[in-house]
Design an enzyme around this catalytic site. Structure first.
Site, PDB file in Angstrom:
ATOM      1  N   HIS A 134       0.809  -1.217   0.000  1.00  0.00           N
ATOM      2  CA  HIS A 134       0.000   0.000   0.000  1.00  0.00           C
ATOM      3  C   HIS A 134       0.847   1.274   0.000  1.00  0.00           C
ATOM      4  CE1 HIS A 134      -3.171  -2.827   0.740  1.00  0.00           C
ATOM      5  NE2 HIS A 134      -4.083  -1.900   0.919  1.00  0.00           N
ATOM      6  N   ASN A 193      -5.491   2.208   8.164  1.00  0.00           N
ATOM      7  CA  ASN A 193      -6.897   2.551   7.986  1.00  0.00           C
ATOM      8  C   ASN A 193      -7.229   3.714   8.910  1.00  0.00           C
ATOM      9  OD1 ASN A 193      -9.418   2.072   6.787  1.00  0.00           O
ATOM     10  ND2 ASN A 193      -9.179  -0.142   7.057  1.00  0.00           N
ATOM     11  N   ARG A 217     -19.074  47.942   3.420  1.00  0.00           N
ATOM     12  CA  ARG A 217     -20.325  47.875   4.167  1.00  0.00           C
ATOM     13  C   ARG A 217     -20.666  46.450   4.605  1.00  0.00           C
ATOM     14  NH1 ARG A 217     -25.763  48.936   1.238  1.00  0.00           N
ATOM     15  NH2 ARG A 217     -24.325  49.704  -0.344  1.00  0.00           N
ATOM     16  N   TYR A 268     -19.970  47.599  -1.183  1.00  0.00           N
ATOM     17  CA  TYR A 268     -20.181  46.364  -0.417  1.00  0.00           C
ATOM     18  C   TYR A 268     -18.911  45.856   0.275  1.00  0.00           C
ATOM     19  CZ  TYR A 268     -24.711  45.763  -2.793  1.00  0.00           C
ATOM     20  OH  TYR A 268     -25.986  45.917  -3.258  1.00  0.00           O
TER      21      TYR A 268
END
Length: 495
Positions: A57, A169, A256, A253
């Site tokens: 693995h 795992n 604000r 924006y």
């Protein structure tokens, strides 16, 4: 490790040994893995099975993880194994703890996990040194494990039944990367508020949009907190008072809506923090061994519970950079009273901060391209046995790339904000904002004409990454007894 944890680990290991001797079929203890789950393994072959599991693995690729992330993976795995539900041998767990305590950290490639069945490839590399394989980072030098173990005078571990599977795992790769992202993101959130406050002062933004009564009508925790924080940062500001009765009706924006945007990002951070706290204190391997009669092959290894909030928080980090870029763009506009075009007085001959905003535009665009949620994808693996995977590992790595860009964007905004703020002197802001500006000016000079800015920008990014503005804010807050309402302070714990 506590005596209680040792007793749990020892008792659980006895259960696994008993299952092996009884020849009762239990996945991962005396069977193959994944699509080979129906293949029985003899008692004599169980040790070979675990050894083969690790080496087969270990197929990770790509750059190596930073040692601090690999070390955090070790810590997280040791903690999960200490619950005594994984069938690990005490000696194996103690060896993992030895690596942590002696800062002898395995070298782990960054790519290869799909986030279920756990982070198999990176965790395999993480634990190759237990069996004498792989490489180790020792005092910054990469050394073959065989050589390092000889140097320390210790032997490889011989893994017993179930141990290899217990080691590889789990979600420790996802979580370790996500934790580092979360820490850096919190610093960005804290810092972004202070830079935004400095920008508000430089661009003569109104404090009215931060009124508590307004935000109580839409009481998101993040918005309430940010609005209160900005009010605190601008307390007793002469700059703010100087334009109290100006003719401007409302701000763009990007000024604000700071509470709404920064606050929404804080909510995303808080959600990720909540989920990671659960994940870090969970058992995420498979199967889980409760007793001789109860060993469950379930799905605790699946990364979906954290993969979704990681993607959400990464999007929030991108948005924090997006609104910062808009504030930079605003500060360069000659329509702002008292600010020269491009933040320098003699434009034409000088380009000023024009290209600084190009850099933030590039970083913001790059982050947008990284915002596709990794968790929206799934590629079946293991011959269809593992037919849905979380891709949380990819999301966590991607989130770190986004926050890395965000730190650069905020550094660039800080550079611009300090320049704009200078045009409001000698008026004062709140004590924290003044102190933050002083810190910047102790490292970066005011720009009066074009110069090579790369060193200035690196300094500004360093201020952000090191959390220097937060440190200054904490010092002033303590000196002046500034605090927030307990409910919100305990929720976010910023100052």
């Amino acid at each position: 490790m506590s005596n209680e944890a040792k007793e749990k680990v020892l008792a659980n290991r006895k259960i696994v040994d008993s299952i092996v001797h009884s020849h009762k079929t239990v996945y991962g203890i005396n069977t193959g893995f994944g699509p080979l789950c129906t293949t029985s393994i003899s008692e004599e072959e169980t040790r070979t099975l675990q050894y083969n599991l690790l080496i087969s693995h270990s197929v990770g690729v790509g750059e190596l993880l930073p040692p601090e992330i690999a070390k955090l993976m070790l810590i997280l795995k040791a903690h999960a194994l200490s619950f005594g539900c994984s069938g690990i041998n005490l000696a194996t767990l103690e060896r993992i703890i030895w690596h942590i305590e002696n800062d002898v950290i395995p070298c782990v490639p960054s790519q290869g996990s799909v986030g279920a069945s756990g982070d198999l490839a990176p965790l395999s590399h993480l634990f190759l040194p237990l069996i004498g394989l792989g490489s180790l980072n020792v005092k910054g030098e990469m050394i073959p494990t065989e050589n390092a173990l000889k140097e320390f005078g210790i032997q490889p571990v011989e893994l017993g039944a179930k141990e290899g599977l217990a080691l590889i795992n789990g979600t420790q790769f996802i979580v370790a990367n996500a934790v580092q992202f979360m820490q850096r993101f919190q610093n960005c959130l804290d810092t972004a508020d202070m830079i935004a406050a400095m920008q508000l002062e430089g661009t003569l933004g109104s404090v009215k949009a931060f009124d508590e009564a307004l935000h109580l009508l839409r009481p998101y925790k993040g918005s309430l907190y940010v609005a209160e924080r900005i009010r605190t940062l601008l307390k007793n500001s002469e700059i703010n008072a100087s334009h109290k009765n100006c003719s401007r009706v409302q701000d763009p924006y990007s000024l604000r809506c700071i509470p709404q945007v920064h606050g929404a990002a804080r909510n995303a951070y808080l959600h990720l923090k909540e989920m990671l706290e659960v994940e870090m204190n969970s058992v995420t391997d498979n199967p889980i061994v409760f007793n001789e009669e109860k060993a469950i092959s379930g799905g605790n290894f699946h990364g979906e519970p954290v993969a979704l909030p990681i993607d959400y928080a990464a999007l929030a980090a991108s948005e924090l950079g997006n609104i910062a870029d808009r504030r930079i763009y605003l500060a360069l506009d000659e329509k702002i009273p008292g600010l020269p075009k491009l933040l320098v007085k003699e434009t034409g001959l000088n380009s000023g901060f024009m290209i600084v905003q190009y850099a933030t535009a590039a970083l913001v665009s790059e982050n947008k391209s990284l915002c596709y949620p990794a968790s929206a994808d799934s590629i079946p693996t293991s011959m269809g046995q593992e037919d849905h995977v979380s891709m949380g590992s990819i999301g966590a790595r991607k989130a770190l790339r986004i926050v890395d860009n965000l730190e650069k964007i905020l550094g660039l905004e800080l550079f611009c904000a300090a320049q704009a703020f200078d045009f409001r002197l000698p008026l004062h802001s709140g004590a924290i904002v003044d102190a933050c500006h002083d810190l910047v000016r102790s490292k970066i000079e005011f720009v009066d004409k074009d110069r090579q800015m790369s060193k200035d920008i690196d300094e500004a990014i360093g201020i952000v990454r090191n959390g220097d503005l937060v440190k200054v804010a904490n010092e002033i807050a303590i000196q002046q007894h500034l605090s927030f309402k307990n409910e919100r302070h305990e929720t976010f714990g910023i100052y």
